[in-house]
Scaffold this motif. Structure first.
Motif, PDB file in Angstrom:
ATOM      1  N   SER A   4       0.823  -1.199   0.070  1.00 52.16           N
ATOM      2  CA  SER A   4      -0.084  -0.082  -0.051  1.00 52.16           C
ATOM      3  C   SER A   4       0.909   1.192   0.102  1.00 52.16           C
ATOM      4  CB  SER A   4      -1.153  -0.004   1.241  1.00 52.16           C
ATOM      5  OG  SER A   4      -0.225  -0.043   2.533  1.00 52.16           O
ATOM      6  N   ASP A   5       1.731   1.437   0.465  1.00 46.74           N
ATOM      7  CA  ASP A   5       2.971   2.273   0.568  1.00 46.74           C
ATOM      8  C   ASP A   5       3.834   2.610  -0.703  1.00 46.74           C
ATOM      9  OD1 ASP A   5       5.710   1.168   2.702  1.00 46.74           O
ATOM     10  OD2 ASP A   5       4.818   0.291   0.851  1.00 46.74           O
ATOM     11  N   GLY A   6       3.520   1.751  -1.676  1.00 48.49           N
ATOM     12  CA  GLY A   6       4.328   1.620  -3.007  1.00 48.49           C
ATOM     13  C   GLY A   6       5.480   0.778  -3.180  1.00 48.49           C
ATOM     14  N   SER A   7       5.978   0.188  -1.747  1.00 49.58           N
ATOM     15  CA  SER A   7       7.153  -0.547  -1.925  1.00 49.58           C
ATOM     16  C   SER A   7       6.916  -1.994  -2.545  1.00 49.58           C
ATOM     17  CB  SER A   7       7.699  -0.821  -0.562  1.00 49.58           C
ATOM     18  OG  SER A   7       6.683  -1.627   0.259  1.00 49.58           O
ATOM     19  N   PRO A   8       7.902  -2.781  -3.337  1.00 49.84           N
ATOM     20  CA  PRO A   8       7.788  -3.798  -3.943  1.00 49.84           C
ATOM     21  C   PRO A   8       7.396  -4.880  -3.048  1.00 49.84           C
ATOM     22  CG  PRO A   8       9.759  -2.595  -4.715  1.00 49.84           C
ATOM     23  CD  PRO A   8       9.213  -2.041  -3.582  1.00 49.84           C
ATOM     24  N   PRO A  88      20.615   5.248  -2.911  1.00 52.52           N
ATOM     25  CA  PRO A  88      19.839   5.413  -1.489  1.00 52.52           C
ATOM     26  C   PRO A  88      18.531   5.398  -1.480  1.00 52.52           C
ATOM     27  CG  PRO A  88      21.988   7.062  -1.889  1.00 52.52           C
ATOM     28  CD  PRO A  88      21.588   6.387  -3.111  1.00 52.52           C
ATOM     29  N   VAL A  89      17.847   5.957  -2.516  1.00 52.69           N
ATOM     30  CA  VAL A  89      16.496   6.119  -2.493  1.00 52.69           C
ATOM     31  C   VAL A  89      15.815   4.494  -2.398  1.00 52.69           C
ATOM     32  CG1 VAL A  89      16.021   6.047  -5.018  1.00 52.69           C
ATOM     33  CG2 VAL A  89      14.384   6.944  -3.552  1.00 52.69           C
ATOM     34  N   ASP A  90      16.378   3.664  -2.975  1.00 55.00           N
ATOM     35  CA  ASP A  90      16.214   2.334  -3.035  1.00 55.00           C
ATOM     36  C   ASP A  90      15.949   1.308  -1.789  1.00 55.00           C
ATOM     37  OD1 ASP A  90      15.890   2.296  -5.935  1.00 55.00           O
ATOM     38  OD2 ASP A  90      18.090   1.977  -5.942  1.00 55.00           O
ATOM     39  N   GLY A  91      16.647   2.071  -0.774  1.00 53.26           N
ATOM     40  CA  GLY A  91      16.589   1.272   0.603  1.00 53.26           C
ATOM     41  C   GLY A  91      17.620   0.178   0.964  1.00 53.26           C
ATOM     42  N   ASP A  92      17.249  -0.587   1.850  1.00 56.90           N
ATOM     43  CA  ASP A  92      18.308  -1.595   2.197  1.00 56.90           C
ATOM     44  C   ASP A  92      18.545  -2.566   1.457  1.00 56.90           C
ATOM     45  OD1 ASP A  92      19.766  -3.205   3.709  1.00 56.90           O
ATOM     46  OD2 ASP A  92      17.936  -3.896   5.103  1.00 56.90           O
ATOM     47  N   PRO A  93      20.103  -2.590   1.028  1.00 55.24           N
ATOM     48  CA  PRO A  93      20.611  -3.604   0.102  1.00 55.24           C
ATOM     49  C   PRO A  93      20.174  -5.089   0.376  1.00 55.24           C
ATOM     50  CG  PRO A  93      22.171  -1.753   0.593  1.00 55.24           C
ATOM     51  CD  PRO A  93      21.013  -1.619   1.619  1.00 55.24           C
ATOM     52  N   GLN A  94      20.099  -5.356   1.830  1.00 58.53           N
ATOM     53  CA  GLN A  94      19.829  -6.629   2.298  1.00 58.53           C
ATOM     54  C   GLN A  94      18.199  -6.900   2.220  1.00 58.53           C
ATOM     55  OE1 GLN A  94      22.365  -8.577   2.613  1.00 58.53           O
ATOM     56  NE2 GLN A  94      23.806  -6.759   2.099  1.00 58.53           N
ATOM     57  N   ARG A 100      13.485  -2.661  -5.664  1.00 60.83           N
ATOM     58  CA  ARG A 100      13.295  -1.312  -6.021  1.00 60.83           C
ATOM     59  C   ARG A 100      14.109  -0.869  -7.194  1.00 60.83           C
ATOM     60  NH1 ARG A 100      12.696  -0.422  -0.225  1.00 60.83           N
ATOM     61  NH2 ARG A 100      10.236  -0.342   0.415  1.00 60.83           N
ATOM     62  N   ALA A 101      15.464  -1.228  -7.018  1.00 64.18           N
ATOM     63  CA  ALA A 101      16.467  -0.553  -7.923  1.00 64.18           C
ATOM     64  C   ALA A 101      16.146  -1.508  -9.022  1.00 64.18           C
ATOM     65  CB  ALA A 101      17.685  -1.092  -7.360  1.00 64.18           C
ATOM     66  N   ALA A 102      15.539  -3.011  -9.405  1.00 66.24           N
ATOM     67  CA  ALA A 102      15.396  -3.356 -10.521  1.00 66.24           C
ATOM     68  C   ALA A 102      14.341  -2.876 -11.291  1.00 66.24           C
ATOM     69  CB  ALA A 102      15.388  -4.981 -10.320  1.00 66.24           C
ATOM     70  N   LEU A 103      13.367  -2.422 -10.727  1.00 64.72           N
ATOM     71  CA  LEU A 103      12.020  -1.691 -11.279  1.00 64.72           C
ATOM     72  C   LEU A 103      12.609  -0.352 -11.814  1.00 64.72           C
ATOM     73  CD1 LEU A 103       9.107  -3.114  -8.882  1.00 64.72           C
ATOM     74  CD2 LEU A 103       9.798  -3.694 -11.387  1.00 64.72           C
ATOM     75  N   ARG A 104      13.151   0.477 -10.882  1.00 61.49           N
ATOM     76  CA  ARG A 104      13.488   1.871 -10.992  1.00 61.49           C
ATOM     77  C   ARG A 104      14.556   1.896 -12.375  1.00 61.49           C
ATOM     78  NH1 ARG A 104      17.910   4.190 -10.259  1.00 61.49           N
ATOM     79  NH2 ARG A 104      18.879   2.535  -8.830  1.00 61.49           N
TER      80      ARG A 104
END
Length: 227
Positions: A4-8, A88-94, A100-104
């Motif tokens: 709901s908050d837009g995160s994958p 950085p906008v993608d968030g936690d690498p772990q 998020r990075a793949a989609l962005r």
């Protein structure tokens, strides 16, 4: 698909049945079954992600690929999955950062609409020593296809799809030989030679999904192969 908050969000709900072997492979494959190059234990390396996007076209299941611009300093003219380094906008690498990075990156490189993509699995992180990238392959289902194409010609030469049936066709399989002497799996499809990291991931998916057909591993082609 997203929360709901837009995160994958990873979900296997409603996937076509032909993707079942890929889902199973992603759940069971071990890192060393994909590559001998694994992320450094020190945690070094630049975190990145690629989108391995399955769709369904006129010839059945297909994969989305792009060809990098010939003017780039690295990987010029090389076919690849959409993807790149985490921001950085993608968030936690772990955590969900690679999703998020793949989609962005796919949206930035191909114009892909993320809302039409259902992410369903990730493969173990792999390492590309020549570029120092730690790469997370993110698997997606193109549930609602949208138009794609070159967004920035300075970075991308073309965007195209390849039928899985062409990738499994023994006539399109070969071993690519690098000028430095090492070799690896390759695919001669869509007037392109798919090799390197991208071909390695495709090769392993085909193998562990049970889609691979016997092919002539002795057929060797140089990287400057042209259709």
């Amino acid at each position: 698909m997203s929360t709901s908050d837009g995160s994958p969000l990873l979900s296997t709900a409603g996937l076509p049945a032909w993707l079942d072997p890929v889902v199973h492979a992603a759940r069971t494959v071990e890192p060393l079954q994909l590559s001998r190059f694994l992320p450094p234990e020190s945690g070094a390396g630049r975190q990145s992600a690629v989108l391995v996007l399955f769709g369904e076209g006129e010839k059945g299941p297909e994969l989305l690929l792009m060809e990098r611009a010939g003017s780039l300093r690295s990987h010029a003219g090389q076919p690849s999955f959409p993807g790149g380094a985490l921001d950085p906008v993608d968030g936690d690498p772990q955590g969900e950062g690679p999703l998020r990075a793949a989609l962005r990156e796919a949206e930035e490189e191909t114009g892909l609409a993320p809302r039409g993509v259902q992410l369903f699995a990730v493969l173990p992180r792999l390492f590309i020593p020549v570029s120092d990238f730690v790469v997370t392959p993110v698997l997606g289902w193109w549930r609602t296809p949208t138009p794609v194409g070159v967004v920035d010609p300075n970075e991308t030469a073309r965007v195209f799809t390849v039928p899985v049936s062409d990738l499994t066709d023994p006539a399109n399989r070969a071993t690519a030989v690098h000028p430095r002497g090492h070799d690896g799996p390759a695919f001669l499809v869509e007037s392109a030679l798919v090799w390197g990291f991208t071909a390695g991931v495709i090769d392993r998916i085909l193998h562990f999904a049970g889609w691979e057909r016997p092919w002539d591993r002795g057929r060797r082609v140089p990287l400057d192969w042209h259709a």
